[in-house]
Design a protein around this motif. Structure first.
Motif, short mmCIF file in Angstrom:
data_model
loop_
_atom_site.label_atom_id
_atom_site.label_comp_id
_atom_site.label_asym_id
_atom_site.label_seq_id
_atom_site.Cartn_x
_atom_site.Cartn_y
_atom_site.Cartn_z
N LEU A 128 13.24 14.67 26.91
CA LEU A 128 12.25 15.41 27.69
C LEU A 128 11.88 14.61 28.94
CD1 LEU A 128 10.04 16.50 24.64
CD2 LEU A 128 11.85 17.81 25.75
N THR A 129 10.60 14.51 29.27
CA THR A 129 10.18 13.73 30.44
C THR A 129 9.65 12.35 30.03
OG1 THR A 129 8.00 14.80 30.37
CG2 THR A 129 9.64 15.75 31.85
N LEU A 130 10.05 11.88 28.84
CA LEU A 130 9.62 10.55 28.40
C LEU A 130 10.04 9.45 29.38
CD1 LEU A 130 8.31 8.68 26.33
CD2 LEU A 130 10.44 8.76 25.01
N PRO A 131 11.27 9.47 29.93
CA PRO A 131 11.63 8.43 30.91
C PRO A 131 10.70 8.41 32.12
CG PRO A 131 13.59 9.53 30.12
CD PRO A 131 12.42 10.32 29.60
N PHE A 132 10.34 9.60 32.61
CA PHE A 132 9.38 9.68 33.71
C PHE A 132 8.04 9.09 33.32
CE2 PHE A 132 5.80 12.63 34.80
CZ PHE A 132 5.45 12.03 36.00
N CYS A 133 7.54 9.47 32.14
CA CYS A 133 6.23 8.99 31.69
C CYS A 133 6.21 7.46 31.59
CB CYS A 133 5.87 9.61 30.35
SG CYS A 133 5.47 11.36 30.43
N LEU A 134 7.24 6.88 31.02
CA LEU A 134 7.31 5.43 30.87
C LEU A 134 7.35 4.74 32.23
CD1 LEU A 134 9.85 5.21 27.91
CD2 LEU A 134 7.43 4.62 27.82
N THR A 135 8.20 5.23 33.11
CA THR A 135 8.36 4.60 34.43
C THR A 135 7.11 4.77 35.28
OG1 THR A 135 10.73 5.10 34.32
CG2 THR A 135 9.83 4.52 36.48
N ALA A 136 6.57 6.00 35.33
CA ALA A 136 5.39 6.26 36.16
C ALA A 136 4.16 5.54 35.62
CB ALA A 136 5.14 7.76 36.24
N SER A 137 4.03 5.47 34.30
CA SER A 137 2.87 4.77 33.72
C SER A 137 2.93 3.29 34.02
CB SER A 137 2.83 5.00 32.21
OG SER A 137 2.57 6.35 31.91
N ALA A 138 4.11 2.69 33.91
CA ALA A 138 4.25 1.28 34.24
C ALA A 138 3.87 1.02 35.69
CB ALA A 138 5.68 0.82 33.96
N MET A 139 4.31 1.90 36.58
CA MET A 139 3.99 1.74 38.00
C MET A 139 2.49 1.90 38.24
SD MET A 139 2.98 3.81 40.73
CE MET A 139 3.46 5.43 40.14
N THR A 140 1.90 2.93 37.66
CA THR A 140 0.49 3.21 37.90
C THR A 140 -0.41 2.08 37.42
OG1 THR A 140 0.97 5.56 37.62
CG2 THR A 140 -1.33 4.91 37.54
N ILE A 141 -0.09 1.55 36.26
CA ILE A 141 -0.91 0.48 35.70
C ILE A 141 -0.73 -0.82 36.45
CG2 ILE A 141 -1.26 -0.92 33.62
CD1 ILE A 141 -0.52 1.60 31.99
N ALA A 142 0.49 -1.07 36.93
CA ALA A 142 0.77 -2.34 37.62
C ALA A 142 0.34 -2.33 39.09
CB ALA A 142 2.26 -2.66 37.54
N ALA A 143 0.35 -1.17 39.72
CA ALA A 143 0.16 -1.08 41.18
C ALA A 143 -1.09 -1.76 41.71
CB ALA A 143 0.19 0.39 41.61
N PRO A 144 -2.27 -1.62 41.07
CA PRO A 144 -3.47 -2.26 41.63
C PRO A 144 -3.37 -3.78 41.71
CG PRO A 144 -4.09 -0.56 40.07
CD PRO A 144 -2.62 -0.75 39.92
#
Length: 331
Positions: A128-144
């Protein structure tokens, strides 16, 4: 030579458009073109990020030798499309750092897709969109934590607050929410963009379009019944996961019949409830729910199918009724 090269680029363009359409389970280049129009209507930068992100993901899959049928069907492009648009939404599309990170993320998500497919294949479950969720979540949490990446001027989001504002949606809220639920699958809120997306889905598959409508309606009804703020119903943030779940569980991953329709309705309601829960869980770390509610709900419901004889995966033979007559599929 020139004609052959043009033909190859033409095929690649078709694969890219199919990748955009596969965000909503539709392997149609025409639908992908309609989706691209919708993204450009939402904002030219979203349209550009969506197209280029899907192209990077599709190209990476080809370079890594992914099975050609998957690439041709767009199955290696839709997670990259969402990653690129997600980066643009969260980090701001007008920054060079965002463009570079999006390109890198679209390449990485292809690897993540391969890893998740290998793991989930053990249980016969899709990525499904699990690869997107994992990648985007890692980016969102790390970005700040990176000054050259984070342009919001603040750290991780505060704890998710309790429901605030009016909880009785008006007619305009319901109408806007019905279409915005479809738009928010691509992380954009405009209701008229959702209308464009819905037209693209119906152009390729009437059942998929009908289930998208059903999922949107279930999401609105569930959110209203539980007292969700009218504004969150109107902007689509309460119902977009229900759209995807309903489509997945009736017609895409499960054969369409009366049993899977009921199953899909229950799943869509469950995903609507799970959305605020995941928002509260991820907010302290600066994360966002993205399509996590859809992924988790769909995987759990699919994992239960072998224990539920009334339900069957797409392509499986129809079960015999007590009188020996097989139940026909709708249409």
């Amino acid at each position: 030579m020139g004609h052959s090269r043009a033909a190859r680029w033409g095929r690649f363009a078709v694969h890219v458009l199919r990748g955009q359409a596969q965000v909503d389970f539709v392997p149609s280049a025409v639908t992908g073109a309609v989706f691209s129009v919708g993204l450009f209507v939402a904002g030219w930068h979203y349209g550009l990020y969506g197209l280029l992100g899907t192209a990077v993901g599709t190209g990476t899959a080809r370079l890594l030798g992914v099975e050609r049928g998957r690439v041709a069907a767009g199955l290696e492009g839709f997670n990259a499309c969402l990653v690129a648009v997600g980066f643009a939404v969260v980090l701001g599309a007008g920054h060079l750092s965002t463009a570079l990170l999006a390109a890198g993320g679209c390449a990485v998500v292809t690897v993540v897709a391969g890893a998740t497919a290998t793991v989930l294949r053990t249980w016969g479950l899709p990525t499904l969109t699990l690869p997107f969720c994992l990648t985007a979540s890692a980016m969102t949490i790390a970005a700040p934590g990176f000054g050259k990446v984070w342009h919001q001027g603040e750290g991780p989001a505060a704890l998710a607050r309790a429901a605030e504002g009016p909880v009785a949606p008006g007619l305009s809220d319901v109408v806007h929410g019905f279409f915005a639920n479809v738009a928010q699958v691509f992380l954009v809120p405009q209701w008229y963009v959702g209308l464009i997306f819905l037209a693209g889905i119906f152009a390729a598959d009437r059942l998929a379009g009908a289930m998208a409508c059903a999922g949107s309606a279930v999401g609105i009804l569930t959110a209203w019944a539980l007292g969700a703020p009218a504004q969150r119903i109107a902007d689509g943030t309460m119902g977009y996961n229900a759209v995807l779940v309903a489509m997945a569980l009736c017609g895409v991953l499960l054969a369409a019949d009366r049993w899977s329709l009921g199953f899909a309705v229950v799943g869509a309601a469950a995903a609507t409830v799970l959305g605020p829960a995941l928002s509260a869980l991820l907010a302290p770390a600066g994360g966002r729910p993205f399509t996590w509610p859809f992924v988790l709900t769909t995987l759990v419901f699919l994992a239960s199918v072998p224990a539920l004889p009334r339900l069957r995966r797409t392509g499986a033979p129809a079960p015999a009724e007590p009188d020996g007559v097989r139940t026909p599929l709708p249409g």
